[in-house]
Design a protein around this motif. Sequence first.
Motif, PDB file in Angstrom:
ATOM      1  N   GLU A  57      25.745  17.512  46.602  1.00 35.35           N
ATOM      2  CA  GLU A  57      26.395  16.312  47.132  1.00 35.35           C
ATOM      3  C   GLU A  57      27.875  16.624  47.227  1.00 35.35           C
ATOM      4  OE1 GLU A  57      26.472  12.818  44.659  1.00 35.35           O
ATOM      5  OE2 GLU A  57      24.724  11.974  45.632  1.00 35.35           O
ATOM      6  N   ASN A  58      28.556  15.930  48.118  1.00 34.25           N
ATOM      7  CA  ASN A  58      29.992  16.170  48.274  1.00 34.25           C
ATOM      8  C   ASN A  58      30.756  15.841  46.997  1.00 34.25           C
ATOM      9  OD1 ASN A  58      29.527  16.900  50.880  1.00 34.25           O
ATOM     10  ND2 ASN A  58      30.137  14.925  51.749  1.00 34.25           N
ATOM     11  N   SER A  59      31.851  16.562  46.810  1.00 37.02           N
ATOM     12  CA  SER A  59      32.726  16.314  45.663  1.00 37.02           C
ATOM     13  C   SER A  59      34.062  16.978  45.948  1.00 37.02           C
ATOM     14  CB  SER A  59      32.117  16.923  44.401  1.00 37.02           C
ATOM     15  OG  SER A  59      33.055  16.964  43.357  1.00 37.02           O
ATOM     16  N   THR A  60      35.124  16.322  45.546  1.00 41.04           N
ATOM     17  CA  THR A  60      36.444  16.972  45.572  1.00 41.04           C
ATOM     18  C   THR A  60      36.895  17.218  44.139  1.00 41.04           C
ATOM     19  OG1 THR A  60      37.042  15.888  47.642  1.00 41.04           O
ATOM     20  CG2 THR A  60      38.859  16.745  46.311  1.00 41.04           C
ATOM     21  N   ARG A  61      37.124  16.112  43.382  1.00 42.66           N
ATOM     22  CA  ARG A  61      37.686  16.217  42.041  1.00 42.66           C
ATOM     23  C   ARG A  61      36.797  17.025  41.093  1.00 42.66           C
ATOM     24  NH1 ARG A  61      39.738  12.227  44.494  1.00 42.66           N
ATOM     25  NH2 ARG A  61      37.637  12.130  45.292  1.00 42.66           N
ATOM     26  N   THR A  62      35.525  16.655  40.982  1.00 44.26           N
ATOM     27  CA  THR A  62      34.668  17.266  39.962  1.00 44.26           C
ATOM     28  C   THR A  62      34.469  18.753  40.252  1.00 44.26           C
ATOM     29  OG1 THR A  62      33.555  15.126  39.881  1.00 44.26           O
ATOM     30  CG2 THR A  62      32.489  16.944  38.741  1.00 44.26           C
ATOM     31  N   ARG A  63      34.224  19.093  41.502  1.00 47.98           N
ATOM     32  CA  ARG A  63      33.956  20.498  41.866  1.00 47.98           C
ATOM     33  C   ARG A  63      35.183  21.368  41.595  1.00 47.98           C
ATOM     34  NH1 ARG A  63      34.778  23.367  46.201  1.00 47.98           N
ATOM     35  NH2 ARG A  63      35.436  21.589  47.464  1.00 47.98           N
ATOM     36  N   MET A 110      25.818  21.045  37.749  1.00 45.39           N
ATOM     37  CA  MET A 110      25.114  20.556  38.937  1.00 45.39           C
ATOM     38  C   MET A 110      25.420  19.100  39.258  1.00 45.39           C
ATOM     39  SD  MET A 110      21.093  20.677  40.063  1.00 45.39           S
ATOM     40  CE  MET A 110      20.476  19.289  39.144  1.00 45.39           C
ATOM     41  N   ARG A 111      25.708  18.852  40.530  1.00 48.52           N
ATOM     42  CA  ARG A 111      25.729  17.489  41.087  1.00 48.52           C
ATOM     43  C   ARG A 111      24.558  17.376  42.043  1.00 48.52           C
ATOM     44  NH1 ARG A 111      30.688  14.066  43.357  1.00 48.52           N
ATOM     45  NH2 ARG A 111      30.960  13.938  41.109  1.00 48.52           N
ATOM     46  N   HIS A 112      23.821  16.269  41.923  1.00 49.44           N
ATOM     47  CA  HIS A 112      22.614  16.118  42.742  1.00 49.44           C
ATOM     48  C   HIS A 112      22.399  14.639  43.050  1.00 49.44           C
ATOM     49  CE1 HIS A 112      18.434  16.576  44.033  1.00 49.44           C
ATOM     50  NE2 HIS A 112      18.669  17.877  44.116  1.00 49.44           N
ATOM     51  N   GLU A 138      23.975   9.184  35.600  1.00 55.58           N
ATOM     52  CA  GLU A 138      25.132   9.417  34.725  1.00 55.58           C
ATOM     53  C   GLU A 138      26.117  10.407  35.340  1.00 55.58           C
ATOM     54  OE1 GLU A 138      25.730   9.290  30.743  1.00 55.58           O
ATOM     55  OE2 GLU A 138      23.691   8.811  30.117  1.00 55.58           O
ATOM     56  N   HIS A 139      27.356  10.299  34.904  1.00 51.66           N
ATOM     57  CA  HIS A 139      28.426  11.235  35.269  1.00 51.66           C
ATOM     58  C   HIS A 139      29.243  11.456  33.982  1.00 51.66           C
ATOM     59  CE1 HIS A 139      31.382  13.389  37.410  1.00 51.66           C
ATOM     60  NE2 HIS A 139      31.661  12.551  38.386  1.00 51.66           N
ATOM     61  N   PRO A 140      28.623  12.206  33.029  1.00 43.48           N
ATOM     62  CA  PRO A 140      29.211  12.242  31.683  1.00 43.48           C
ATOM     63  C   PRO A 140      30.611  12.855  31.613  1.00 43.48           C
ATOM     64  CG  PRO A 140      27.417  13.843  31.903  1.00 43.48           C
ATOM     65  CD  PRO A 140      27.368  12.979  33.113  1.00 43.48           C
ATOM     66  N   THR A 141      30.884  13.862  32.445  1.00 44.41           N
ATOM     67  CA  THR A 141      32.215  14.482  32.328  1.00 44.41           C
ATOM     68  C   THR A 141      33.305  13.536  32.843  1.00 44.41           C
ATOM     69  OG1 THR A 141      32.120  15.694  34.451  1.00 44.41           O
ATOM     70  CG2 THR A 141      31.209  16.795  32.516  1.00 44.41           C
ATOM     71  N   GLN A 142      32.959  12.687  33.836  1.00 41.54           N
ATOM     72  CA  GLN A 142      33.931  11.689  34.294  1.00 41.54           C
ATOM     73  C   GLN A 142      34.235  10.709  33.164  1.00 41.54           C
ATOM     74  OE1 GLN A 142      35.576  11.270  37.413  1.00 41.54           O
ATOM     75  NE2 GLN A 142      36.698   9.707  36.280  1.00 41.54           N
ATOM     76  N   ALA A 143      33.186  10.255  32.474  1.00 40.62           N
ATOM     77  CA  ALA A 143      33.405   9.303  31.379  1.00 40.62           C
ATOM     78  C   ALA A 143      34.228   9.940  30.257  1.00 40.62           C
ATOM     79  CB  ALA A 143      32.070   8.802  30.839  1.00 40.62           C
ATOM     80  N   PRO A 266      38.169   6.373  39.064  1.00 42.18           N
ATOM     81  CA  PRO A 266      37.613   7.733  39.056  1.00 42.18           C
ATOM     82  C   PRO A 266      37.858   8.512  40.342  1.00 42.18           C
ATOM     83  CG  PRO A 266      35.870   6.100  39.387  1.00 42.18           C
ATOM     84  CD  PRO A 266      37.136   5.325  39.124  1.00 42.18           C
ATOM     85  N   GLY A 267      38.224   7.796  41.432  1.00 44.13           N
ATOM     86  CA  GLY A 267      38.351   8.446  42.724  1.00 44.13           C
ATOM     87  C   GLY A 267      36.985   8.737  43.322  1.00 44.13           C
ATOM     88  N   PRO A 268      36.883   8.951  44.622  1.00 44.67           N
ATOM     89  CA  PRO A 268      37.969   8.780  45.589  1.00 44.67           C
ATOM     90  C   PRO A 268      38.314   7.304  45.789  1.00 44.67           C
ATOM     91  CG  PRO A 268      35.902   9.371  46.698  1.00 44.67           C
ATOM     92  CD  PRO A 268      35.626   9.421  45.237  1.00 44.67           C
ATOM     93  N   ILE A 269      39.591   7.056  46.076  1.00 43.72           N
ATOM     94  CA  ILE A 269      40.094   5.684  46.172  1.00 43.72           C
ATOM     95  C   ILE A 269      39.955   5.174  47.600  1.00 43.72           C
ATOM     96  CG2 ILE A 269      42.220   4.310  46.056  1.00 43.72           C
ATOM     97  CD1 ILE A 269      43.228   6.196  43.897  1.00 43.72           C
TER      98      ILE A 269
HETATM   99  N1   CP Z   1      35.225  11.126  40.434  1.00 45.21           N
HETATM  100  C1   CP Z   1      34.430  11.954  41.136  1.00 45.21           C
HETATM  101  O1   CP Z   1      33.301  12.259  40.742  1.00 45.21           O
HETATM  102  O2   CP Z   1      34.994  12.411  42.297  1.00 45.21           O
HETATM  103  P1   CP Z   1      34.321  13.479  43.277  1.00 45.21           P
HETATM  104  O3   CP Z   1      33.135  12.806  43.908  1.00 45.21           O
HETATM  105  O4   CP Z   1      35.395  13.833  44.283  1.00 45.21           O
HETATM  106  O5   CP Z   1      33.906  14.647  42.451  1.00 45.21           O
END
Ligand code: CP
Length: 312
Positions: A57-63, A110-112, A138-143, A266-269
């Motif tokens: 799945e798309n990601s900017t911050r987490t990846r 992994m993001r899925h 869940e998104h444990p690392t964000q929390a 958490p973004g994206p805003i």
């Molecule tokens: N907060 C967060 O998970 O952002 P991304 O989707 O850009 O990774």
Amino acid sequence: MTESKISLTHLLGLEGVSAADIQVLIDTGFTFREVLDRPIKKVPTLTGINVVNLFFENSTRTRISFELAEKRLSAEVTNFSAASSSLSKGEGLKDTIRNLHAMKMDAVVMRHPVSGAAQQLSSYVDAVVINAGDGTHEHPTQALLDIMSLQERFGRVAGLKIGIIGDVAHSRVALSNIFGLQTLGAEVSVCGPGHLLPPHLSDLGVSIIPDVDDLLSWADAINVLRIQRERMGVGLIPSVREYRNGYGITNERLARHKGELVVLHPGPINRGVEIDSDVADGDQAIILDQVLNGVAVRMSILYHLLSAKGAA
Ligand code: CP
């Protein structure tokens, strides 16, 4: 750096993770924050360890944050993008993972889009699995980065009153925050359109404060969820204007309440929808502190999980 003291094998979610383990991950995150402030922001901790980042799945911050964390720890990093993989030829998750496993990776981030995918992955491989967001689960690392940022700002988490605003029903960020914050002794309330607040919230010990102004008066800090515009097309979210009028965090709204309220996102805003630019860029927001703490706490997670496995 001391030996890892956590009891986790993988980080699949924060449900059931002990307060002691969460606190160790955050405390070590603060240690790695100091590394990030040095002129040379790199330590040899994970030399010879390979980590694969699997993003379906798309990601900017987490990846980017994970990749930076891995490189700051001197790990060997491989990035997998679903769009350019053999998934497009019909290969399933199990075969993709088993092939990657045969290449002897030590850890997989992994993001899925499917809830439970990280748990499933952990049964296919003997590598350390870190959930970078699975569906609406869940998104444990964000929390963990959110909680670290709250601890940095307030000096504690226990006893804090945290409001979560928006589409809680579809938010993996909300669920992981609820588990982690409550485990550390914070009180959590939510606010949002009624149909986007899941019925099982009371079972989790979370109260609903229907009016956003009441939530702002109650809270020490608010976590403003991204409005998932992709859900507008299926009628789950009213118009942008209606949502902003009901739940948007504006300076006018904040000015009616106590000045020390801290704002997380958490973004994206979506500027001008769930949060206005002057709030997101203002003194009450700690959004960029969250991003920096994200790299540090992900270094901590990698360090502890790989140490526990005897790999680091
Ligand atoms: N907060 C967060 O998970 O952002 P991304 O989707 O850009 O990774």
